[in-house]
Enzyme design. Structure first.
Site, short mmCIF file in Angstrom:
data_model
loop_
_atom_site.label_atom_id
_atom_site.label_comp_id
_atom_site.label_asym_id
_atom_site.label_seq_id
_atom_site.Cartn_x
_atom_site.Cartn_y
_atom_site.Cartn_z
N TYR A 56 1.21 -1.31 0.18
CA TYR A 56 -0.02 -0.24 -0.13
C TYR A 56 1.08 0.98 0.34
O TYR A 56 1.53 1.90 0.77
CB TYR A 56 -0.84 0.57 1.20
CG TYR A 56 -1.99 -0.94 0.92
CD1 TYR A 56 -2.07 -1.99 -0.17
CD2 TYR A 56 -2.91 -1.67 1.96
CE1 TYR A 56 -2.74 -2.89 0.03
CE2 TYR A 56 -4.05 -2.28 2.19
CZ TYR A 56 -4.20 -3.52 1.14
OH TYR A 56 -4.79 -4.09 1.25
N HIS A 117 -0.04 -12.02 0.97
CA HIS A 117 -0.61 -11.25 0.31
C HIS A 117 -1.24 -11.78 -0.86
O HIS A 117 -2.79 -11.70 -0.59
CB HIS A 117 -0.42 -9.62 -0.26
CG HIS A 117 -0.93 -8.65 -0.59
ND1 HIS A 117 -0.81 -6.77 0.15
CD2 HIS A 117 -2.62 -8.12 -0.24
CE1 HIS A 117 -1.58 -6.63 -0.32
NE2 HIS A 117 -3.01 -7.19 -1.00
N1 NAP Z 1 -5.99 -8.67 0.80
C1 NAP Z 1 -7.02 -8.06 -0.47
O1 NAP Z 1 -6.35 -8.03 -1.42
C2 NAP Z 1 -7.28 -7.21 -0.16
C3 NAP Z 1 -7.91 -6.00 -1.58
C4 NAP Z 1 -8.56 -4.70 -1.26
C5 NAP Z 1 -8.62 -4.53 0.00
N2 NAP Z 1 -7.63 -4.85 1.15
C6 NAP Z 1 -8.29 -4.03 2.43
O2 NAP Z 1 -9.87 -4.25 2.55
C7 NAP Z 1 -9.92 -2.74 2.44
C8 NAP Z 1 -11.30 -2.25 2.07
O3 NAP Z 1 -11.42 -2.34 0.94
P1 NAP Z 1 -11.48 -1.66 0.31
O4 NAP Z 1 -10.72 -0.28 0.55
O5 NAP Z 1 -11.35 -1.76 -1.19
O6 NAP Z 1 -13.53 -1.09 0.09
P2 NAP Z 1 -14.02 -0.50 1.21
O7 NAP Z 1 -14.00 -0.40 2.59
O8 NAP Z 1 -15.54 -1.77 0.74
O9 NAP Z 1 -14.79 0.44 -0.29
C9 NAP Z 1 -14.13 1.80 0.50
C10 NAP Z 1 -15.28 2.64 -0.53
O10 NAP Z 1 -16.23 2.50 -0.08
C11 NAP Z 1 -16.49 4.26 1.06
N3 NAP Z 1 -17.11 3.12 2.14
C12 NAP Z 1 -16.89 3.25 3.19
N4 NAP Z 1 -17.58 3.32 4.21
C13 NAP Z 1 -19.15 4.09 3.71
C14 NAP Z 1 -19.93 4.35 4.47
N5 NAP Z 1 -20.44 4.02 5.89
N6 NAP Z 1 -21.02 4.58 3.73
C15 NAP Z 1 -20.73 4.82 2.51
N7 NAP Z 1 -19.69 4.82 1.52
C16 NAP Z 1 -18.64 4.20 2.19
C17 NAP Z 1 -15.48 5.18 0.95
O11 NAP Z 1 -15.63 6.12 0.84
P3 NAP Z 1 -15.00 7.28 1.94
O12 NAP Z 1 -13.94 7.58 2.14
O13 NAP Z 1 -15.67 8.55 1.29
O14 NAP Z 1 -16.17 6.97 3.46
C18 NAP Z 1 -14.46 4.69 0.12
O15 NAP Z 1 -14.67 5.17 -1.54
C19 NAP Z 1 -8.59 -1.84 1.98
O16 NAP Z 1 -8.39 -1.07 2.63
C20 NAP Z 1 -7.73 -2.69 2.51
O17 NAP Z 1 -7.20 -2.79 3.81
C21 NAP Z 1 -7.30 -6.11 0.45
#
Ligand code: NAP
Length: 269
Positions: A56, A117
């Site tokens: 990241y 990862h």
């Molecule tokens: N292991 C892997 O390969 C892998 C892959 C992807 C992700 N991850 C991990 O998982 C975490 C989360 O996944 P992600 O970041 O892909 O997706 P996510 O958390 O599902 O979605 C993030 C998005 O959703 C919005 N959001 C979050 N909470 C909200 C709410 N209550 N209401 C409205 N919008 C909301 C955020 O915007 P705002 O900022 O405007 O709230 C942001 O644009 C990552 O940060 C990472 O740590 C791991």
């Protein structure tokens, strides 16, 4: 906050993701202020599980997370920090070196959880786990896990891990049921392995899902909160949403306490 309890560990049902903190594939120093604000807000709201990775922002997310924790003053023992080694670093010496580098960037002496990862075509999983097991024996890592592993690879990881494998972190959400279809969720639940759900709220069809909308209205909460509660209600499942918005962060945290009825869980499928 509801927790998943595994042995002596109490892991919160909702943690905080850090993808896009500090940049994306590369560091973006111009976004540091916004990233630090988001991390401080998450810490003040009471998030204790933070998910990061060397990948990241090419390590900058770890640097900012470490800095925010130092500035906030939360005692290390109250936090649960997950980081991940990238698929191009799965050889024995690389795993040891990358873990040291992550600890250095985080300014910590141990990680609570260290994950592979992504699997790679060329990895020799026994070699990778030889290094990971050594990190646990040396106290640099408390628990081991994997991410994006299919069922076959997950079973191999369990066999190579000298301690109980703590998690497989995969995409899981109302619109993405891959881990149900491929048997990974069931295997995790039957073997006391946490399934950490990433990207739990981002997908566009959360917005257009009418069942979500009606359940959210009935509880006076948002659709994203119902989507997270649906995950948190499931045994051995935790979620790690990410948000820069402190109101969303608070809503996501509270979603862990939202109780859905059997009928509501059934309607969400
Ligand atoms: N292991 C892997 O390969 C892998 C892959 C992807 C992700 N991850 C991990 O998982 C975490 C989360 O996944 P992600 O970041 O892909 O997706 P996510 O958390 O599902 O979605 C993030 C998005 O959703 C919005 N959001 C979050 N909470 C909200 C709410 N209550 N209401 C409205 N919008 C909301 C955020 O915007 P705002 O900022 O405007 O709230 C942001 O644009 C990552 O940060 C990472 O740590 C791991």
């Amino acid at each position: 906050m509801r927790y998943e309890i595994i042995g002596n560990l109490h892991i919160p049902k909702i943690g905080f993701g850090t993808w896009t903190i500090g940049g994306q594939e590369r560091p973006d120093p111009a976004s540091d202020e916004r990233s630090l604000l988001a991390l401080h807000s998450a810490l003040e709201l009471g998030y204790t599980h933070f998910d990061t990775a060397e990948w990241y922002a090419a390590g900058h997310a770890e640097e900012l997370l470490g800095r925010a924790i130092r500035e906030n003053g939360t005692p290390r023992r109250e936090l649960f920090i997950t980081s991940k080694v990238s698929p191009e670093h799965l050889e024995y010496d690389d795993v040891l070196r990358c873990c040291e580098a992550s600890l250095h960037r985080l300014d910590m002496v141990y990680l609570d959880l260290y994950l592979i990862h992504w699997p790679s075509q060329s990895m020799k999983l026994d070699e990778t786990f030889r290094a990971l097991n050594r990190l646990v024996r040396e106290g640099k890592v408390r628990h081991l896990g994997v991410s994006n592993f299919n069922l076959k690879l997950l079973k191999q990881a369990v066999a190579f891990c000298e301690t109980p494998l703590l998690t497989n972190q995969v995409s899981y959400s109302i619109p993405d049921r891959t881990c149900v279809d491929n048997g990974v969720l069931e295997y995790c639940q039957q073997n006391d392995i946490l399934l950490t759900a990433y990207t739990p709220v981002k997908r566009r069809n959360i917005k257009s899902n009418l069942v979500l909308k009606s359940i959210a209205q009935a509880h006076g909460v948002t659709r994203e909160q119902v989507a997270l509660a649906w995950l948190a209600m499931q045994p051995r499942v935790i979620a790690i949403p990410m948000s820069f918005n402190s109101q969303h962060q608070a809503e996501n945290l509270h979603a862990a306490d939202l109780v859905l009825s059997e009928d509501e869980m059934g309607r969400l499928g």
